[in-house]
Write an enzyme that holds these catalytic residues in place. Structure first.
Site, PDB file in Angstrom:
ATOM      1  N   LYS A  54     -14.662  66.065  25.238  1.00 40.27           N
ATOM      2  CA  LYS A  54     -16.121  65.960  25.124  1.00 40.27           C
ATOM      3  C   LYS A  54     -16.615  66.751  23.918  1.00 40.27           C
ATOM      4  O   LYS A  54     -17.427  66.273  23.130  1.00 40.27           O
ATOM      5  CB  LYS A  54     -16.790  66.482  26.401  1.00 40.27           C
ATOM      6  N   GLN A  98     -18.909  70.855  34.394  1.00 38.96           N
ATOM      7  CA  GLN A  98     -17.720  70.060  34.714  1.00 38.96           C
ATOM      8  C   GLN A  98     -17.363  70.215  36.202  1.00 38.96           C
ATOM      9  O   GLN A  98     -17.244  71.327  36.706  1.00 38.96           O
ATOM     10  CB  GLN A  98     -16.546  70.526  33.828  1.00 38.96           C
ATOM     11  N   ASP A 121     -25.496  64.273  33.005  1.00 41.32           N
ATOM     12  CA  ASP A 121     -24.581  63.618  33.945  1.00 41.32           C
ATOM     13  C   ASP A 121     -25.354  62.763  34.953  1.00 41.32           C
ATOM     14  O   ASP A 121     -24.760  61.947  35.661  1.00 41.32           O
ATOM     15  CB  ASP A 121     -23.761  64.679  34.710  1.00 41.32           C
TER      16      ASP A 121
END
Ligand code: NAD
Length: 296
Positions: A54, A98, A121
């Site tokens: 990422k 994460q 997200d």
């Protein structure tokens, strides 16, 4: 008939190029550099690989990447304090924590602490509600990537019968919402669905997000169906483990009209959509017009 293979890798590269173009424009015309902060707690090897990837792709499209690596034993109060700091930081337009988090941390509490406008997200309860009610939301990256592939392949999705296999909060449920938003007739199938083969056979669009290697064979599919295989399953190979999807590719491609391969289908779209969400968040935060084709 052999199905067309949908090239997710190539399409993800197009999405990243579009993002890079908008990043350059934001810098040039407005002096703004979009920034993405990624928070990793602990040393889970798979998570470390994702976070590295990422960060690399964020920098490649010209955005600022902020990585925060915290030890596995980090206390909730310290993680929350970091999120508060990132929420207040004007250089940070997107925040991603994460998952999974170590078991002593409350994932819901942590995710819901993120400013919903920076929740790239799309897991914050407010974005989940916004998506469900058809309001402007940050949309989870993997289903957004699937939607982009479907629109690219089929054009309008309106009126098509879609079956989503899997009802997770990360993939299945938001995928169903997005398909509904594009006026599909949507069925969500799951582990308790009776006669799954019969349900799948009705679908013009099949999205498989289960995590069971090759569980959908070709003879479950309606001829000409478009198949999006989200599953990533590691199975024993000749020399080393190989990756397969939730759909049995060899038999499915003899029946389907188009199908995503594993790897090289949905996988590359996920990070591309994370970058797309970050630029969307940055434009919204600055009252600028969002780039076309990068949101739901
Ligand atoms: P999950 O385990 O949270 O959910 C799986 C779902 O499948 C559940 O809702 C369950 O009801 C359903 N299911 C289980 N067995 C079933 C059966 N026999 N018949 C029908 N439904 C069944 O998984 P997830 O997080 O949604 O991920 C699904 C798959 O997608 C995994 O392989 C995962 O690795 C992959 N994935 C890929 C990406 C990507 O970037 N490509 C992103 C997220 C997840």
């Amino acid at each position: 008939m052999t199905a067309k293979t949908i090239d997710g890798k190539a399409f993800a590269a197009e999405v990243r190029a579009k993002v890079a173009e908008h990043v350059a424009r934001l810098k040039e015309e407005h002096g703004i550099t979009p920034g993405l902060a990624v928070v990793l707690v602990g040393e889970d090897p798979a998570s470390q690989v994702y976070v590295r990837s990422k960060g690399k792709q964020t920098v490649e499209v010209g955005m600022a990447s902020f990585e925060h690596k915290l030890p596995a034993e980090t206390e909730e109060a310290d993680l929350v304090a970091l999120i508060d700091q990132l929420n207040a930081d004007p250089e940070v337009h997107g925040i991603l924590v994460q998952l999974p988090l170590p078991s002593h941390l409350n994932e819901d509490l942590v995710i819901n602490r993120i400013d919903p406008a920076k929740d790239v997200d799309g897991f914050h309860i407010s974005n989940v509600g916004r998506l469900a009610t058809g309001q402007k939301a940050m949309v989870p990256c993997t289903p957004l990537g699937c939607l982009m592939l479907l629109r690219e392949e089929l054009g309008s999705l309106s009126g098509r019968d879609a079956v989503v296999i899997g009802r997770s909060n990360i993939v299945g449920k938001p995928m169903a919402q997005l398909l509904l938003g594009d006026s599909c007739t949507v069925t969500i199938a799951h582990s308790r669905t009776k006669d799954l083969a019969e349900v799948v056979r009705r679908a013009d669009i099949v999205v498989a997000a289960v995590g069971r290697p090759e569980m959908v064979p070709g003879d479950w599919l309606k001829p000409g169906a478009t198949v999006i295989d989200v599953g990533i399953n590691r199975v024993p190979g000749d020399k080393k483990p190989r990756l397969v999807g939730d759909v049995e590719f060899a038999s499915a491609r003899e029946v389907a009209g188009a199908i995503t391969p594993v790897p090289g289908g949905v996988g590359p779209m996920t990070i591309a959509c994370l970058l797309a969400n970050t630029i969307t968040a940055c434009c919204r935060a600055n009252g600028l017009i969002e780039p076309e084709g990068l949101t739901a």
